[in-house]
Scaffold this active site. Structure first.
Site, PDB file in Angstrom:
ATOM      1  N   LYS A 144      20.330 -23.288 -35.109  1.00  0.00           N
ATOM      2  CA  LYS A 144      21.314 -22.768 -34.484  1.00  0.00           C
ATOM      3  C   LYS A 144      20.995 -22.238 -32.971  1.00  0.00           C
ATOM      4  O   LYS A 144      21.857 -22.317 -31.920  1.00  0.00           O
ATOM      5  CB  LYS A 144      21.508 -21.416 -35.169  1.00  0.00           C
ATOM      6  CG  LYS A 144      21.797 -21.361 -36.793  1.00  0.00           C
ATOM      7  CD  LYS A 144      22.163 -20.218 -37.483  1.00  0.00           C
ATOM      8  CE  LYS A 144      20.797 -19.237 -37.688  1.00  0.00           C
ATOM      9  NZ  LYS A 144      20.121 -19.857 -38.620  1.00  0.00           N
ATOM     10  N   ARG A 148      25.364 -12.008 -41.241  1.00  0.00           N
ATOM     11  CA  ARG A 148      24.456 -12.577 -42.395  1.00  0.00           C
ATOM     12  C   ARG A 148      24.566 -11.969 -43.669  1.00  0.00           C
ATOM     13  O   ARG A 148      24.197 -12.238 -44.772  1.00  0.00           O
ATOM     14  CB  ARG A 148      22.950 -12.182 -42.072  1.00  0.00           C
ATOM     15  CG  ARG A 148      22.178 -13.436 -41.721  1.00  0.00           C
ATOM     16  CD  ARG A 148      20.771 -12.881 -40.998  1.00  0.00           C
ATOM     17  NE  ARG A 148      19.711 -13.938 -40.977  1.00  0.00           N
ATOM     18  CZ  ARG A 148      19.348 -14.299 -39.672  1.00  0.00           C
ATOM     19  NH1 ARG A 148      20.072 -14.048 -38.787  1.00  0.00           N
ATOM     20  NH2 ARG A 148      18.402 -15.290 -39.756  1.00  0.00           N
ATOM     21  N   ARG A 203       8.208 -25.832 -35.484  1.00  0.00           N
ATOM     22  CA  ARG A 203       8.745 -25.008 -34.484  1.00  0.00           C
ATOM     23  C   ARG A 203       7.983 -24.170 -33.497  1.00  0.00           C
ATOM     24  O   ARG A 203       6.936 -23.531 -33.920  1.00  0.00           O
ATOM     25  CB  ARG A 203       9.764 -23.853 -35.160  1.00  0.00           C
ATOM     26  CG  ARG A 203      10.616 -22.937 -34.134  1.00  0.00           C
ATOM     27  CD  ARG A 203      11.718 -22.663 -34.851  1.00  0.00           C
ATOM     28  NE  ARG A 203      11.840 -21.358 -35.609  1.00  0.00           N
ATOM     29  CZ  ARG A 203      12.741 -20.991 -35.966  1.00  0.00           C
ATOM     30  NH1 ARG A 203      14.008 -21.031 -35.610  1.00  0.00           N
ATOM     31  NH2 ARG A 203      12.687 -19.765 -36.903  1.00  0.00           N
ATOM     32  N   ARG A 220       6.206 -18.241 -34.291  1.00  0.00           N
ATOM     33  CA  ARG A 220       6.754 -16.820 -34.689  1.00  0.00           C
ATOM     34  C   ARG A 220       6.210 -16.791 -36.159  1.00  0.00           C
ATOM     35  O   ARG A 220       5.715 -17.293 -36.877  1.00  0.00           O
ATOM     36  CB  ARG A 220       8.296 -17.172 -35.054  1.00  0.00           C
ATOM     37  CG  ARG A 220       9.037 -16.933 -33.891  1.00  0.00           C
ATOM     38  CD  ARG A 220      10.626 -17.423 -34.162  1.00  0.00           C
ATOM     39  NE  ARG A 220      11.076 -16.649 -35.383  1.00  0.00           N
ATOM     40  CZ  ARG A 220      12.632 -16.701 -35.579  1.00  0.00           C
ATOM     41  NH1 ARG A 220      13.363 -17.250 -34.718  1.00  0.00           N
ATOM     42  NH2 ARG A 220      13.037 -16.194 -36.699  1.00  0.00           N
ATOM     43  N   ARG A 245      12.614 -16.393 -46.622  1.00  0.00           N
ATOM     44  CA  ARG A 245      13.840 -16.273 -45.918  1.00  0.00           C
ATOM     45  C   ARG A 245      14.983 -17.473 -46.591  1.00  0.00           C
ATOM     46  O   ARG A 245      16.205 -17.049 -46.425  1.00  0.00           O
ATOM     47  CB  ARG A 245      13.577 -16.800 -44.479  1.00  0.00           C
ATOM     48  CG  ARG A 245      12.820 -15.670 -43.623  1.00  0.00           C
ATOM     49  CD  ARG A 245      12.217 -15.968 -42.433  1.00  0.00           C
ATOM     50  NE  ARG A 245      13.039 -16.545 -41.305  1.00  0.00           N
ATOM     51  CZ  ARG A 245      12.750 -17.514 -40.553  1.00  0.00           C
ATOM     52  NH1 ARG A 245      11.470 -17.949 -40.496  1.00  0.00           N
ATOM     53  NH2 ARG A 245      13.727 -17.510 -39.457  1.00  0.00           N
TER      54      ARG A 245
HETATM   55  P1  AMP Z   1      16.543 -15.260 -36.627  1.00  0.00           P
HETATM   56  O1  AMP Z   1      16.107 -15.298 -35.339  1.00  0.00           O
HETATM   57  O2  AMP Z   1      18.035 -15.389 -36.789  1.00  0.00           O
HETATM   58  O3  AMP Z   1      15.934 -16.524 -37.430  1.00  0.00           O
HETATM   59  O4  AMP Z   1      16.319 -13.889 -37.032  1.00  0.00           O
HETATM   60  C1  AMP Z   1      14.970 -13.424 -37.554  1.00  0.00           C
HETATM   61  C2  AMP Z   1      14.847 -12.272 -38.749  1.00  0.00           C
HETATM   62  O5  AMP Z   1      15.683 -11.251 -37.893  1.00  0.00           O
HETATM   63  C3  AMP Z   1      15.652 -12.658 -39.695  1.00  0.00           C
HETATM   64  O6  AMP Z   1      14.885 -13.253 -40.795  1.00  0.00           O
HETATM   65  C4  AMP Z   1      15.907 -11.065 -39.892  1.00  0.00           C
HETATM   66  O7  AMP Z   1      14.732 -10.498 -40.656  1.00  0.00           O
HETATM   67  C5  AMP Z   1      16.326 -10.219 -38.701  1.00  0.00           C
HETATM   68  N1  AMP Z   1      17.914 -10.546 -38.583  1.00  0.00           N
HETATM   69  C6  AMP Z   1      18.473 -11.309 -37.628  1.00  0.00           C
HETATM   70  N2  AMP Z   1      19.607 -11.186 -37.661  1.00  0.00           N
HETATM   71  C7  AMP Z   1      20.019 -10.512 -38.753  1.00  0.00           C
HETATM   72  C8  AMP Z   1      21.130  -9.815 -39.372  1.00  0.00           C
HETATM   73  N3  AMP Z   1      22.531 -10.337 -39.051  1.00  0.00           N
HETATM   74  N4  AMP Z   1      21.169  -9.095 -40.345  1.00  0.00           N
HETATM   75  C9  AMP Z   1      19.876  -8.797 -40.705  1.00  0.00           C
HETATM   76  N5  AMP Z   1      18.626  -9.158 -40.388  1.00  0.00           N
HETATM   77  C10 AMP Z   1      18.834  -9.959 -39.252  1.00  0.00           C
END
Ligand code: AMP
Length: 213
Positions: A14, A89, A124, A157, A168
């Site tokens: 993404k 999400r 990554r 990360r 996840r």
């Molecule tokens: P990402 O960078 O999109 O993979 O997000 C990393 C982490 O941030 C996720 O695993 C969640 O813990 C949190 N997070 C990001 N976006 C959301 C969302 N829309 N709702 C809830 N938690 C989120």
């Protein structure tokens, strides 16, 4: 104002696809994950609350991310649209967008097999300064360990540890995948094969939205 959603499992690409789209169409990229990581780096109260949840691979509460999105919509105006990456999400978050009167133009679902995700996330890397994603197998920086764009250090990360990735993925299948049906009903959903190369997925995304923008 146009509104696009990029969704898919963690590691679907993404962030990488978003980087290409925002430049081409003058969109403001809103990654809730990146915004949360910024709060953590700045040591804010919100960051402290989110840190433990993120590092365990759990979602942060809906109200927290909804408030962040609302704030971005309010403060960023000099663009032709918004690209939401990693939001919504949950069904509650999708309903909050509807309740706010946001009309989504296209929802792009990047579909990737679970085994490919685990493999991808183990290689990554992310820029510690600007957040641009890299991959030491498929999207290498010109100079090892250094961001091409800002010269920042590339890091792994904390939530990309294999056991956290597995959690996840479970969270994705339990809470987020259901949005496919939600957006299918609106006729705005477009499926993109995320198992293919970055360039192939990018082409499919541009085809899906190209006629519109
Ligand atoms: P990402 O960078 O999109 O993979 O997000 C990393 C982490 O941030 C996720 O695993 C969640 O813990 C949190 N997070 C990001 N976006 C959301 C969302 N829309 N709702 C809830 N938690 C989120």
């Amino acid at each position: 104002m146009k509104y696009y959603i990029l969704f898919g499992p963690p590691g679907a690409g993404k962030g990488t696809q978003a980087t290409a789209m925002v430049e081409k169409y003058n969109l403001h990229h809103i990654s809730t994950g990146a915004l949360l990581r910024k709060e953590i780096a700045a040591g804010t109260e919100l960051g402290l609350q989110a840190k433990a949840l993120i590092e365990k691979g759990c979602l942060v509460p809906d109200e927290v991310v909804e408030a962040m999105i609302e704030n971005e919509f309010k403060t960023v105006t000099e663009v032709d649209g918004f690209l939401l990456d990693g939001f919504p999400r949950t069904t509650a978050q999708a309903e909050a967008l509807e309740a706010a009167g946001v009309e989504i133009d296209k929802v792009l679902l990047l579909e990737v097999d679970d085994n490919k995700i685990v493999e991808r996330l183990s290689s990554r890397r992310e820029c510690s300064k600007c957040g641009i994603p890299y991959n030491i197998v498929s999207k290498r920086p010109a100079k090892e360990g250094i961001c091409d764009s800002c010269g920042g250090e590339l890091i792994i990360r904390k939530d990309d540890k294999p056991e956290t990735v597995r959690h996840r993925l479970e969270v994705y299948h339990e809470s987020t995948e259901i949005l496919k049906g939600f957006y299918e009903l609106t006729g705005r959903l477009r499926l993109v094969n995320g198992n293919q190369s970055i360039e192939g997925a990018n082409e499919d995304i541009l085809k899906a939205i190209g006629a519109q923008v």
